[in-house]
Design a protein around this motif. Structure first.
Motif, PDB file in Angstrom:
ATOM      1  N   TYR A  33     -29.153  20.440  34.763  1.00 30.99           N
ATOM      2  CA  TYR A  33     -29.273  21.870  35.039  1.00 30.99           C
ATOM      3  C   TYR A  33     -30.721  22.321  34.910  1.00 30.99           C
ATOM      4  CZ  TYR A  33     -28.758  26.891  34.388  1.00 30.99           C
ATOM      5  OH  TYR A  33     -28.897  28.254  34.485  1.00 30.99           O
ATOM      6  N   LEU A  34     -31.386  21.839  33.851  1.00 31.79           N
ATOM      7  CA  LEU A  34     -32.767  22.266  33.627  1.00 31.79           C
ATOM      8  C   LEU A  34     -33.720  21.745  34.697  1.00 31.79           C
ATOM      9  CD1 LEU A  34     -33.002  21.866  29.743  1.00 31.79           C
ATOM     10  CD2 LEU A  34     -32.889  23.988  31.055  1.00 31.79           C
ATOM     11  N   LYS A  35     -33.471  20.521  35.146  1.00 26.85           N
ATOM     12  CA  LYS A  35     -34.362  19.919  36.150  1.00 26.85           C
ATOM     13  C   LYS A  35     -34.095  20.462  37.548  1.00 26.85           C
ATOM     14  CE  LYS A  35     -36.620  17.156  33.403  1.00 26.85           C
ATOM     15  NZ  LYS A  35     -38.076  17.289  33.198  1.00 26.85           N
ATOM     16  N   CYS A  36     -32.856  21.002  37.721  1.00 25.42           N
ATOM     17  CA  CYS A  36     -32.485  21.583  39.029  1.00 25.42           C
ATOM     18  C   CYS A  36     -32.685  20.587  40.157  1.00 25.42           C
ATOM     19  CB  CYS A  36     -33.325  22.851  39.333  1.00 25.42           C
ATOM     20  SG  CYS A  36     -33.082  24.168  38.148  1.00 25.42           S
ATOM     21  N   ARG A  37     -32.135  19.402  39.879  1.00 21.32           N
ATOM     22  CA  ARG A  37     -32.278  18.355  40.894  1.00 21.32           C
ATOM     23  C   ARG A  37     -31.436  18.693  42.104  1.00 21.32           C
ATOM     24  NH1 ARG A  37     -32.391  12.813  37.310  1.00 21.32           N
ATOM     25  NH2 ARG A  37     -34.243  13.357  36.083  1.00 21.32           N
ATOM     26  N   THR A  38     -31.917  18.268  43.227  1.00 22.57           N
ATOM     27  CA  THR A  38     -31.228  18.522  44.483  1.00 22.57           C
ATOM     28  C   THR A  38     -30.687  17.258  45.095  1.00 22.57           C
ATOM     29  OG1 THR A  38     -33.303  18.323  45.703  1.00 22.57           O
ATOM     30  CG2 THR A  38     -32.657  20.517  44.974  1.00 22.57           C
ATOM     31  N   SER A  39     -30.962  16.150  44.468  1.00 23.81           N
ATOM     32  CA  SER A  39     -30.439  14.864  44.947  1.00 23.81           C
ATOM     33  C   SER A  39     -29.754  14.168  43.799  1.00 23.81           C
ATOM     34  CB  SER A  39     -31.573  13.995  45.505  1.00 23.81           C
ATOM     35  OG  SER A  39     -32.499  13.699  44.469  1.00 23.81           O
ATOM     36  N   ILE A  40     -28.884  13.286  44.102  1.00 26.85           N
ATOM     37  CA  ILE A  40     -28.167  12.536  43.078  1.00 26.85           C
ATOM     38  C   ILE A  40     -29.043  11.382  42.655  1.00 26.85           C
ATOM     39  CG2 ILE A  40     -26.117  11.190  42.599  1.00 26.85           C
ATOM     40  CD1 ILE A  40     -24.660  12.904  44.616  1.00 26.85           C
ATOM     41  N   GLU A  41     -29.612  11.514  41.464  1.00 24.44           N
ATOM     42  CA  GLU A  41     -30.504  10.495  40.923  1.00 24.44           C
ATOM     43  C   GLU A  41     -29.960  10.093  39.564  1.00 24.44           C
ATOM     44  OE1 GLU A  41     -33.061   7.777  40.909  1.00 24.44           O
ATOM     45  OE2 GLU A  41     -33.365   9.241  42.487  1.00 24.44           O
ATOM     46  N   THR A  42     -29.554   8.851  39.395  1.00 22.07           N
ATOM     47  CA  THR A  42     -28.853   8.425  38.180  1.00 22.07           C
ATOM     48  C   THR A  42     -29.738   7.724  37.178  1.00 22.07           C
ATOM     49  OG1 THR A  42     -28.254   6.326  39.193  1.00 22.07           O
ATOM     50  CG2 THR A  42     -26.734   8.179  39.499  1.00 22.07           C
ATOM     51  N   GLY A  43     -30.936   7.492  37.462  1.00 24.39           N
ATOM     52  CA  GLY A  43     -31.786   6.675  36.585  1.00 24.39           C
ATOM     53  C   GLY A  43     -31.874   7.204  35.184  1.00 24.39           C
ATOM     54  N   ASP A  44     -32.151   8.495  35.043  1.00 30.39           N
ATOM     55  CA  ASP A  44     -32.279   9.055  33.697  1.00 30.39           C
ATOM     56  C   ASP A  44     -30.962   9.003  32.935  1.00 30.39           C
ATOM     57  OD1 ASP A  44     -34.929   9.614  34.140  1.00 30.39           O
ATOM     58  OD2 ASP A  44     -34.480  11.588  35.015  1.00 30.39           O
ATOM     59  N   ILE A  45     -29.867   9.224  33.649  1.00 30.88           N
ATOM     60  CA  ILE A  45     -28.561   9.223  32.983  1.00 30.88           C
ATOM     61  C   ILE A  45     -28.189   7.832  32.504  1.00 30.88           C
ATOM     62  CG2 ILE A  45     -26.120   9.745  33.270  1.00 30.88           C
ATOM     63  CD1 ILE A  45     -26.915  11.771  35.374  1.00 30.88           C
ATOM     64  N   THR A  46     -28.385   6.837  33.326  1.00 29.17           N
ATOM     65  CA  THR A  46     -28.007   5.464  32.949  1.00 29.17           C
ATOM     66  C   THR A  46     -28.757   4.986  31.733  1.00 29.17           C
ATOM     67  OG1 THR A  46     -29.607   4.570  34.534  1.00 29.17           O
ATOM     68  CG2 THR A  46     -27.334   4.853  35.294  1.00 29.17           C
ATOM     69  N   ASP A  47     -30.002   5.449  31.588  1.00 26.32           N
ATOM     70  CA  ASP A  47     -30.753   5.062  30.394  1.00 26.32           C
ATOM     71  C   ASP A  47     -30.076   5.588  29.121  1.00 26.32           C
ATOM     72  OD1 ASP A  47     -32.604   3.782  31.933  1.00 26.32           O
ATOM     73  OD2 ASP A  47     -34.022   5.464  31.982  1.00 26.32           O
ATOM     74  N   ILE A  48     -29.476   6.773  29.251  1.00 27.32           N
ATOM     75  CA  ILE A  48     -28.836   7.383  28.079  1.00 27.32           C
ATOM     76  C   ILE A  48     -27.525   6.688  27.729  1.00 27.32           C
ATOM     77  CG2 ILE A  48     -27.797   9.512  27.209  1.00 27.32           C
ATOM     78  CD1 ILE A  48     -29.788  11.055  28.933  1.00 27.32           C
ATOM     79  N   ILE A  49     -26.685   6.390  28.713  1.00 24.87           N
ATOM     80  CA  ILE A  49     -25.333   5.899  28.433  1.00 24.87           C
ATOM     81  C   ILE A  49     -25.231   4.384  28.308  1.00 24.87           C
ATOM     82  CG2 ILE A  49     -24.379   7.865  29.670  1.00 24.87           C
ATOM     83  CD1 ILE A  49     -23.721   5.982  31.972  1.00 24.87           C
ATOM     84  N   GLU A  50     -26.319   3.677  28.594  1.00 24.99           N
ATOM     85  CA  GLU A  50     -26.257   2.217  28.636  1.00 24.99           C
ATOM     86  C   GLU A  50     -25.728   1.621  27.336  1.00 24.99           C
ATOM     87  OE1 GLU A  50     -26.780  -1.816  29.825  1.00 24.99           O
ATOM     88  OE2 GLU A  50     -26.419   0.056  30.860  1.00 24.99           O
ATOM     89  N   ASP A  51     -26.192   2.109  26.192  1.00 26.58           N
ATOM     90  CA  ASP A  51     -25.849   1.473  24.907  1.00 26.58           C
ATOM     91  C   ASP A  51     -24.795   2.249  24.101  1.00 26.58           C
ATOM     92  OD1 ASP A  51     -27.636  -0.679  25.240  1.00 26.58           O
ATOM     93  OD2 ASP A  51     -29.321   0.608  24.647  1.00 26.58           O
ATOM     94  N   LEU A  52     -24.176   3.239  24.720  1.00 22.40           N
ATOM     95  CA  LEU A  52     -23.111   3.936  24.007  1.00 22.40           C
ATOM     96  C   LEU A  52     -21.903   3.018  23.795  1.00 22.40           C
ATOM     97  CD1 LEU A  52     -23.178   7.470  25.655  1.00 22.40           C
ATOM     98  CD2 LEU A  52     -24.112   6.792  23.446  1.00 22.40           C
ATOM     99  N   ASN A  53     -21.234   3.181  22.584  1.00 22.05           N
ATOM    100  CA  ASN A  53     -20.143   2.257  22.217  1.00 22.05           C
ATOM    101  C   ASN A  53     -18.798   2.733  22.754  1.00 22.05           C
ATOM    102  OD1 ASN A  53     -18.993   0.005  21.017  1.00 22.05           O
ATOM    103  ND2 ASN A  53     -18.526   1.120  19.117  1.00 22.05           N
ATOM    104  N   THR A  54     -18.725   2.943  24.021  1.00 17.71           N
ATOM    105  CA  THR A  54     -17.474   3.237  24.696  1.00 17.71           C
ATOM    106  C   THR A  54     -17.635   2.917  26.164  1.00 17.71           C
ATOM    107  OG1 THR A  54     -15.759   4.893  25.011  1.00 17.71           O
ATOM    108  CG2 THR A  54     -18.030   5.644  25.249  1.00 17.71           C
ATOM    109  N   GLU A  55     -16.536   2.792  26.875  1.00 20.40           N
ATOM    110  CA  GLU A  55     -16.584   2.423  28.276  1.00 20.40           C
ATOM    111  C   GLU A  55     -16.945   3.644  29.125  1.00 20.40           C
ATOM    112  OE1 GLU A  55     -14.069   1.903  26.271  1.00 20.40           O
ATOM    113  OE2 GLU A  55     -13.792  -0.266  26.064  1.00 20.40           O
ATOM    114  N   ILE A  56     -18.078   3.520  29.941  1.00 22.19           N
ATOM    115  CA  ILE A  56     -18.538   4.627  30.785  1.00 22.19           C
ATOM    116  C   ILE A  56     -18.900   4.088  32.163  1.00 22.19           C
ATOM    117  CG2 ILE A  56     -20.284   6.440  31.094  1.00 22.19           C
ATOM    118  CD1 ILE A  56     -20.555   6.563  28.072  1.00 22.19           C
ATOM    119  N   VAL A  57     -18.565   4.865  33.183  1.00 23.24           N
ATOM    120  CA  VAL A  57     -18.929   4.504  34.563  1.00 23.24           C
ATOM    121  C   VAL A  57     -19.426   5.760  35.284  1.00 23.24           C
ATOM    122  CG1 VAL A  57     -16.547   4.776  35.323  1.00 23.24           C
ATOM    123  CG2 VAL A  57     -18.134   3.503  36.744  1.00 23.24           C
TER     124      VAL A  57
END
Length: 746
Positions: A56-80
């Motif tokens: 929301y803050l970045k107000c991205r206009t394209s679907i860019e997952t790079g920043d998100i994947t960095d966050i969820i990569e090591d979380l201890n639950t199944e995420i896709v």
């Protein structure tokens, strides 16, 4: 983060917390696993909001997952992360490890269908995923184990080309395994309860029991909740008092983890019949209320009870009447007494005696007598109320226990009804008899400290009646005072025996034709230290109801034989020493040995000893009496039947009993001068005795006219105040000397 995002986080935390509490209550043993999952889910929820805020803050206009994947990569639950055109699919490390994928080289659409458990990923199924309407998904992990995951899918970003979705998994695999294990354990428990036929009953609140499935089957219940009152209604009426007593004790119990109680109850089963159950239960203190928690197990013991009934029949059922015997009465009576104390109930204990029952046996025979006993016994059950009992406690004595409902006249009314019924039995072989019974009664628990006390007081009331037949007597405190007096007299008598205060007095027996003394009758007296003489009628009944009669009889036998032998050694005429035997003495199995040993010790020849037996004593048990008499006759001891004619036997017994002397009761002698019938009876008895070569003595002779009439009738011997009262040894010795020179013949 902007303030408007805080409610979102709070809502997520509240929802997950509520969800975790529910799971923890369902599976309390696995709360640690659930807590870990809770922390994970909350972490993910926060991450989702952060990512959304970041986008929301970045107000991205394209679907860019790079920043998100960095966050969820090591979380201890199944995420896709995935797009609806399947151009981009990212699995975090936890999910890749579960699937055994080491790189991002996989078929995007196929991998999504696998983890979501869907055959297709069309718009309809995607919408269902987003709406949370898909059930948990199942798939095989890298180790070929089945995994179960519930997915939560959210839309992160959308443009004209495609939409980006974020799916978080909640892995239920371990919980399902635990639930399955619990289910299997529960099934095993139910199976074991069913195979062992054990039902469980646990109190739930103040009004209901919780019943196990086996308990439901055993009793044919419609629900696993059963009210206290309904369960009580299933218990056999005769067992409810005992059940109520136990429940009341438990209700007032303040102890924690009280002892295990055990009851045997008849309970109505699914087929409508009463079956025996062993109920083992325990009460523990309830942490949330004053009502204890009661839990227990029911085991069907009907087969065992049926076996016990056969054994119990031998121990507790009277063989002749087929009702309870004294042993059963005492057992049930004491249980009833204890219940009365606990529940504040009361009962009446009535003891009944069939008047002059021995006449029935003598005139109608023992078989007819037993028939009458059975009829009398079975009739008693008409008057037995809830929790009551009828029992035969001795030969012709019975007892009934009936519930007291506040009517003090109930015992008397009940006995009167029994008396009317019994009178109606006087038909057929009993038609010539007047059938009556007498009774004494007492109240339970008021009239004693135990059931035995109450029973004995009822028996005492029966014996205390001044009436001869059809008496009904209530126990009273005055009777208790008399019992106390008897106890004191018994103690004093015991001391008197030990202190040698008993003496023998001797009354002469005279040959009526010559006036010669031919014997004496030994009569015991109690002479107190102050010189007071206590007559036998005052202390012998007390002695007979205790062990003291044996000591008194032993003293009389030994002293009489010793004294007679001493007189012979002193040169006095050889005479017959007569002594009286009580039923206690006569029915002892070692009677012959006792008499024989006494004769040996004293040196007295057996022919100078005569034993007097009352008519009722001799005929109490004719067969055994005959055996005992023959044993004594073999020793050479003489036998006299005392008080002949006062009982209800027939003269036919004279033919079979080996007696040597008939002793006519004084009641015949008193009226012999004026009553012609009395004279004819006496004359007839003397004639029959002569035919059997049995000598006859008349007692109670007080004047010369009576003596003359008896001598003319053929009577052999006489005894009474006309010839001499009972005297101490010194006076009877003077009588011997005087009789040698001075004899009176009337």
């Amino acid at each position: 983060m902007k303030p408007r995002h805080y409610p979102i986080i709070a809502a997520i935390v509240a929802f997950t917390t509520f969800f975790v509490i529910i799971l923890a209550r369902i599976f309390p043993h696995y709360s640690a696993y659930i807590l870990a999952s809770f922390l994970t889910v909350n972490t993910l929820a926060i991450v989702i909001v952060l990512m959304y805020n970041f986008i929301y803050l970045k107000c991205r206009t394209s679907i860019e997952t790079g920043d998100i994947t960095d966050i969820i990569e090591d979380l201890n639950t199944e995420i896709v992360l995935w797009t609806n055109d399947f151009s981009a699919v990212f699995l975090n490390r936890k999910l890749r490890a579960l699937l055994g994928i080491t790189s991002s080289d996989f078929d995007n659409q196929e991998i999504l269908k696998k983890i979501f458990g869907l055959e297709t990923l069309d718009e309809h199924n995607i919408k269902r995923l987003i709406d949370g309407k898909c059930d948990e998904s199942y798939f095989q992990d890298a180790d070929n184990y089945e995994q179960c995951i519930i997915w939560s899918t959210s839309l992160l970003k959308q443009n004209k080309k495609c939409s980006l979705y974020f799916s978080t998994g909640f892995n239920l695999t371990e919980i399902n395994i635990m639930q399955k294990q619990l289910s299997e354990s529960h099934e095993k428990h139910n199976l074991s309860m069913e195979l062992s036929e054990i039902g469980i009953l646990i109190s739930q609140g103040k009004d209901n029991f919780f019943a196990s499935s086996e308990m439901i089957r055993m009793l044919g219940l419609n629900s696993n909740l059963i009210s206290f009152s309904y369960f009580r209604s299933l218990i056999h009426p005769n067992d409810r008092t005992t059940y109520d007593s136990y429940m009341k004790k438990i209700s007032y119990s303040t102890g924690v983890n009280s002892e295990v109680n055990s009851l045997e109850l008849r309970v109505k089963s699914h087929d409508g019949s009463y079956r025996w159950y062993s109920y083992r239960f325990k009460a523990v203190k309830n942490a949330t209320s004053d009502t204890p928690i009661i839990g227990g197990a029911f085991l069907d013991i009907t087969q065992e009870r049926e076996k016990d009934i056969l054994i119990e029949k031998l121990a507790y059922v009277d063989e002749i009447t087929e009702i309870a015997n004294r042993n059963k009465l005492v057992k049930i009576g004491q249980e009833t007494y204890e219940c009365c104390v606990t529940l504040d109930y009361s009962y009446w204990v009535i003891v009944l005696d069939i008047d002059r029952f021995h006449i029935i046996n003598d005139s109608c025979g023992y078989e007819a007598g037993n028939k009458l006993l059975r009829n009398f016994a079975h009739n008693l059950y008409k008057y037995i109320s809830l929790g009551g009992l009828a029992a035969r406690i001795s030969g012709d004595n019975f007892a009934v226990i009936i519930r007291d409902y506040g009517d003090d006249e109930l015992p008397r009314k009940t006995v009167e009804a029994i008396q009317r019924d019994f009178a109606d039995f006087a038909v057929n072989e009993f038609s010539s008899h007047s059938l009556t019974c007498s009774a004494g009664y007492s109240k339970l628990p008021d009239n004693g400290d135990s059931f035995i006390d109450v029973l004995e007081h009822a028996e005492f009331a029966l014996k205390s009646s001044n009436e001869k037949r059809s008496s009904i007597t209530a126990y009273s405190n005055s009777m208790h005072d008399a019992i106390i007096g008897d106890n004191e007299l018994e103690k004093a008598l015991s001391d008197a025996i030990d202190n040698h205060e008993l003496r023998l007095f001797y009354q002469p027996k005279i040959e009526i034709a010559t006036g010669k003394i031919i014997g004496v009758e030994a009569l015991v007296r109690w002479i107190k230290p102050d010189g007071t003489i206590v007559q036998p009628c005052s202390f012998v009944p007390i002695a007979e109801s205790s062990h003291l009669i044996g000591k008194i009889s032993e003293f009389v036998l030994n002293e009489a034989c010793r004294q007679n032998m001493m007189w012979q050694r002193m040169g006095y005429p050889e005479i017959i020493m007569s002594i009286n035997f009580t039923s206690y003495d006569f029915y002892k199995k070692d009677l012959r040995e006792t008499v024989f040993d006494t004769l040996i010790r004293s040196g007295l020849d057996a022919k100078w000893l005569e034993i007097e037996l009352t008519e009722s004593l001799a005929l109490h048990d004719v067969d055994f009496a005959l055996f005992q008499m023959n044993q004594l006759r073999e020793l050479g001891v003489r036998l006299a039947m005392d008080d002949f004619g006062t009982g209800y036997s027939s003269l036919s017994y004279v033919q079979i009993l080996p007696i040597t002397l008939l002793k006519l009761d004084r009641s015949f002698v008193v009226n012999i001068e004026t009553d012609n019938i009395a004279y004819e009876i006496v004359a007839a008895v003397i004639k029959i005795a002569k035919l059997k070569k049995i000598e006859v003595i008349a007692e109670g002779i007080e004047n010369p006219r009576q003596a003359t009439i008896l001598r003319n009738a053929g009577c052999d011997f006489a005894q009474g105040f006309l010839y001499g009262k009972p005297m101490p040894p010194e006076q009877i010795q003077e009588y011997f000397e005087k009789n040698q020179t001075e004899r009176q013949v009337f």
